[in-house]
Motif scaffolding. Structure first.
Motif, PDB file in Angstrom:
ATOM      1  N   VAL A   1       3.199  74.938 -32.301  1.00  0.00           N
ATOM      2  CA  VAL A   1       3.967  74.419 -31.167  1.00  0.00           C
ATOM      3  C   VAL A   1       4.922  73.314 -31.626  1.00  0.00           C
ATOM      4  CG1 VAL A   1       3.747  73.133 -28.996  1.00  0.00           C
ATOM      5  CG2 VAL A   1       2.269  75.087 -29.430  1.00  0.00           C
ATOM      6  N   GLN A   2       4.477  72.478 -32.537  1.00  0.00           N
ATOM      7  CA  GLN A   2       5.335  71.400 -33.019  1.00  0.00           C
ATOM      8  C   GLN A   2       6.516  71.936 -33.824  1.00  0.00           C
ATOM      9  OE1 GLN A   2       5.356  68.040 -32.450  1.00  0.00           O
ATOM     10  NE2 GLN A   2       3.814  68.512 -30.903  1.00  0.00           N
TER      11      GLN A   2
ATOM     12  N   ASP B   1       7.751  75.011 -33.553  1.00  0.00           N
ATOM     13  CA  ASP B   1       8.516  75.726 -32.531  1.00  0.00           C
ATOM     14  C   ASP B   1       9.548  76.709 -33.096  1.00  0.00           C
ATOM     15  OD1 ASP B   1       9.066  76.390 -29.902  1.00  0.00           O
ATOM     16  OD2 ASP B   1      10.658  74.887 -29.706  1.00  0.00           O
TER      17      ASP B   1
ATOM     18  N   TYR C   1       5.002  80.980 -34.833  1.00  0.00           N
ATOM     19  CA  TYR C   1       4.203  81.734 -33.866  1.00  0.00           C
ATOM     20  C   TYR C   1       3.728  83.056 -34.459  1.00  0.00           C
ATOM     21  CZ  TYR C   1       5.708  78.361 -30.349  1.00  0.00           C
ATOM     22  OH  TYR C   1       5.934  77.212 -29.646  1.00  0.00           O
TER      23      TYR C   1
END
Length: 73
Positions: free
Chosen positions: A17-18, A20, A25
């Motif tokens: 998530v950091q 991104d 992912y």
């Protein structure tokens, strides 16, 4: 062992998530797939065993009359 797996998975998710990016992912999803494949490999290596068949308990009499229920007289 479960706590370790959940902790490492959460850490990887936070990093993804950091960062991104689609690549981060994708790595997260690939890591999840690899962990499932590892679990399947461990299960596949377990020895095959025969089911433990037990005979029914024949010492109790066969009760054909209805049994009283709680709260009803």
């Amino acid at each position: 062992m479960v706590n370790l797996g959940v902790s490492l998975g959460g850490l990887a998710a936070v990093i993804a998530v950091q960062v991104d990016t689609t690549f981060a992912y994708s790595l997260l999803i690939a890591g999840n797939a690899i962990s499932f494949a590892g679990c399947a490999a461990v299960v596949a290596m377990l020895p095959r065993t025969e089911p433990n068949r037990t005979e029914p308990n024949r010492t109790e009499p066969n009760r054909t009359e209805p049994q009283p229920t709680a709260g009803k007289t």
